[in-house]
Design an enzyme around this catalytic site. Structure first.
Site, short mmCIF file in Angstrom:
data_model
loop_
_atom_site.label_atom_id
_atom_site.label_comp_id
_atom_site.label_asym_id
_atom_site.label_seq_id
_atom_site.Cartn_x
_atom_site.Cartn_y
_atom_site.Cartn_z
N ARG A 1 40.21 27.41 55.54
CA ARG A 1 38.78 27.59 55.87
C ARG A 1 38.25 26.36 56.60
O ARG A 1 38.85 25.30 56.55
CB ARG A 1 38.01 27.81 54.57
CG ARG A 1 38.39 29.12 53.95
CD ARG A 1 37.57 29.43 52.73
NE ARG A 1 37.97 30.75 52.25
CZ ARG A 1 37.19 31.59 51.61
NH1 ARG A 1 35.94 31.26 51.34
NH2 ARG A 1 37.63 32.77 51.23
N GLU B 1 45.78 29.32 50.10
CA GLU B 1 45.43 29.70 51.48
C GLU B 1 44.02 29.23 51.87
O GLU B 1 43.67 29.23 53.05
CB GLU B 1 45.48 31.23 51.66
CG GLU B 1 46.74 31.90 51.11
CD GLU B 1 48.00 31.25 51.64
OE1 GLU B 1 48.05 31.00 52.85
OE2 GLU B 1 48.92 30.98 50.84
N ASN B 2 43.21 28.88 50.88
CA ASN B 2 41.81 28.56 51.19
C ASN B 2 41.64 27.27 51.99
O ASN B 2 40.58 27.03 52.57
CB ASN B 2 40.96 28.49 49.91
CG ASN B 2 40.65 29.85 49.31
OD1 ASN B 2 40.42 29.97 48.11
ND2 ASN B 2 40.66 30.89 50.13
N TRP B 3 42.71 26.43 52.06
CA TRP B 3 42.62 25.22 52.89
C TRP B 3 42.40 25.58 54.35
O TRP B 3 41.98 24.75 55.16
CB TRP B 3 43.90 24.38 52.79
CG TRP B 3 44.19 23.84 51.42
CD1 TRP B 3 45.17 24.27 50.59
CD2 TRP B 3 43.54 22.75 50.73
NE1 TRP B 3 45.16 23.55 49.42
CE2 TRP B 3 44.17 22.60 49.48
CE3 TRP B 3 42.47 21.90 51.05
CZ2 TRP B 3 43.80 21.64 48.55
CZ3 TRP B 3 42.09 20.95 50.12
CH2 TRP B 3 42.74 20.82 48.89
N ARG C 1 38.27 42.35 39.96
CA ARG C 1 38.03 41.78 41.29
C ARG C 1 36.66 42.22 41.77
O ARG C 1 36.39 43.43 41.85
CB ARG C 1 39.11 42.20 42.28
CG ARG C 1 38.86 41.58 43.66
CD ARG C 1 39.97 41.79 44.66
NE ARG C 1 39.71 40.96 45.83
CZ ARG C 1 40.61 40.30 46.52
NH1 ARG C 1 41.89 40.38 46.20
NH2 ARG C 1 40.27 39.55 47.56
N GLY D 1 30.71 34.60 50.18
CA GLY D 1 30.31 34.44 51.58
C GLY D 1 29.53 35.64 52.08
O GLY D 1 28.49 35.49 52.74
N ASP E 1 35.28 37.23 44.16
CA ASP E 1 35.22 37.37 45.62
C ASP E 1 33.84 37.83 46.08
O ASP E 1 33.13 38.50 45.33
CB ASP E 1 36.30 38.36 46.07
CG ASP E 1 36.64 38.20 47.54
OD1 ASP E 1 36.22 37.20 48.16
OD2 ASP E 1 37.34 39.08 48.07
N GLY E 2 33.50 37.48 47.30
CA GLY E 2 32.28 38.00 47.92
C GLY E 2 31.13 37.00 48.00
O GLY E 2 30.01 37.38 48.35
N ARG F 1 27.25 30.17 53.82
CA ARG F 1 28.28 30.54 52.85
C ARG F 1 28.23 29.63 51.62
O ARG F 1 28.49 30.05 50.50
CB ARG F 1 29.67 30.44 53.50
CG ARG F 1 29.92 31.48 54.58
CD ARG F 1 31.30 31.28 55.22
NE ARG F 1 32.35 31.38 54.24
CZ ARG F 1 32.86 32.51 53.77
NH1 ARG F 1 32.41 33.66 54.22
NH2 ARG F 1 33.83 32.50 52.89
C1 FPP Z 1 35.50 33.95 47.23
O1 FPP Z 1 34.38 34.26 48.01
C2 FPP Z 1 35.26 32.76 46.49
C3 FPP Z 1 35.90 31.56 46.66
C4 FPP Z 1 36.94 31.31 47.66
C5 FPP Z 1 35.54 30.41 45.86
C6 FPP Z 1 35.19 30.73 44.44
C7 FPP Z 1 34.34 29.67 43.97
C8 FPP Z 1 33.30 29.82 43.14
C9 FPP Z 1 32.92 31.07 42.48
C10 FPP Z 1 32.44 28.68 42.82
C11 FPP Z 1 33.12 27.44 42.41
C12 FPP Z 1 34.00 27.56 41.24
C13 FPP Z 1 34.12 26.60 40.33
C14 FPP Z 1 35.22 26.66 39.33
C15 FPP Z 1 33.18 25.48 40.26
P1 FPP Z 1 34.55 34.25 49.58
O2 FPP Z 1 34.03 32.97 50.09
O3 FPP Z 1 35.97 34.58 49.93
O4 FPP Z 1 33.60 35.42 49.96
P2 FPP Z 1 33.78 36.40 51.18
O5 FPP Z 1 35.04 37.18 50.91
O6 FPP Z 1 32.54 37.23 51.09
O7 FPP Z 1 33.85 35.58 52.42
#
Ligand code: FPP
Length: 242
Positions: free
Chosen positions: A70, A66-68, A187, A22, A19-20, A32
Site C-alpha cells: 500500500r 501483502e499490505n506493505w 469476514r 477504506g 475488511d472494508g 482511508r
Molecule cells: C482492511 O480494510 C483493513 C486493514 C488492512 C487494516 C485493519 C486495521 C484496523 C481495523 C485498525 C487497526 C488495528 C489495530 C490492531 C490497531 P481495507 O483498508 O482493505 O479496506 P478496503 O478493502 O475497503 O480498501
C-alpha cells in the site's frame, strides 16, 4: 439478540478479517486513514463483547504480509495506529484478563512497535481470559513455512525424529500456539475469500460473511454471527450422528 445466544454453542475460537475500512471512508468522502481510525473503535467494541461472552480466543487480521504494497503514507498511518492502540488499550485489556499475542513476522516492524508488542505480551502473559491474537505482518502460508523450518531445524539438531512429526506437533510450532483451532471465521466488507488467513487453523472452521464494512460492524452483528454459528451442524468430515 443476546437472548437468542446459547452460551453452550459459542465458538471456542472466532477469527475476523476486518475488511472494508477504506471503502467505508471513501463512501463518506473521507480519507482511508479515517476508515482505519474508525476500525480501531470497532475492534475495541468487539473485543469487549468477546470478553463479556468469555470466548476462549479471538484472532483479528490487522495487517497482511501483502499490505506493505500500500502507499507509504497508509502503511505509516497503520503503524502509528498499532502503536497508539497498544499504548492506550493495554491497561484496560490487562484489567479484563485478556492475553494478547501477535501472530506473524513482527520482527519486521520498527523497534518501537516491536518493544510495545513485547511489553504488551509480557504484561498479559499470565492472564487467563480471552486469548486475543492480532495477526500483523501475517500470512498463513508464511506461517506454515516458518513452522516447517523450525521443525526441520529440530530434526537436523537430532532433537526430533521424523516419525514424531504429526499434526499436533506441527500445530504447536504455529504462531497461534495454545489457541484452539478456529471454529468461526467472520469476514466483513463483502468479499468472499480467505486471503491467506489462518489457513491451517481454520481447516474445519465455519465461515460467515457480511457486506457490512468493518467500521460499521457492531456487537449486535457479531452476536448474530455467533447465533448463526450455534445453529450449524459440524461434522468434521464424519457423517451425521443419529
Ligand atoms: C482492511 O480494510 C483493513 C486493514 C488492512 C487494516 C485493519 C486495521 C484496523 C481495523 C485498525 C487497526 C488495528 C489495530 C490492531 C490497531 P481495507 O483498508 O482493505 O479496506 P478496503 O478493502 O475497503 O480498501
Amino acid at each position: 439478540m443476546y437472548s437468542q445466544l446459547d452460551r453452550n454453542r459459542l465458538p471456542r475460537h472466532a477469527a475476523i478479517i476486518m475488511d472494508g475500512n477504506g471503502r467505508w471512508a471513501g463512501a463518506l468522502g473521507l480519507l482511508r486513514s479515517a476508515g482505519h481510525t474508525a476500525g480501531v473503535k470497532t475492534l475495541k467494541k468487539i473485543l469487549q463483547t468477546a470478553v463479556d461472552l468469555e470466548l476462549e480466543a479471538l484472532t483479528v487480521y490487522a495487517f497482511s504480509t501483502e499490505n506493505w504494497k500500500r502507499p507509504l503514507a497508509e502503511v505509516d498511518f497503520l503503524m502509528h495506529l498499532f502503536s497508539e492502540y497498544l499504548e492506550k488499550e493495554k491497561r484496560e485489556m490487562h484489567e479484563n484478563n485478556v492475553r494478547i499475542r501477535f501472530l506473524g513476522r513482527t520482527e519486521e516492524f520498527s523497534p518501537l512497535i516491536q518493544s510495545q508488542i513485547r511489553d504488551a505480551e509480557q504484561l498479559m502473559q499470565n492472564n487467563t481470559g480471552v486469548k486475543f491474537n492480532i495477526a500483523a505482518n501475517y500470512g498463513g502460508q508464511d506461517e506454515i513455512v516458518r513452522a516447517a523450518k523450525k521443525i526441520a531445524a529440530r530434526v537436523l539438531d537430532g532433537e526430533l525424529a521424523l516419525d514424531q512429526i504429526d499434526d499436533k506437533l506441527f500445530e504447536s510450532e504455529l504462531d497461534t500456539g495454545e489457541s484452539p483451532p478456529v471454529d468461526l471465521v467472520i469476514r466483513t466488507g463483502g468479499d468472499l475469500r480467505v486471503s491467506n488467513f489462518l489457513l491451517w487453523q481454520s481447516a474445519y472452521a465455519e465461515f460467515w460473511f457480511t457486506q457490512t464494512n468493518w467500521p460499521e460492524f457492531s456487537p449486535e452483528e457479531f452476536i448474530a454471527a455467533l447465533v448463526d454459528f450455534g445453529k450449524r451442524e459440524r461434522r468434521f468430515g464424519a457423517i451425521k450422528s443419529t
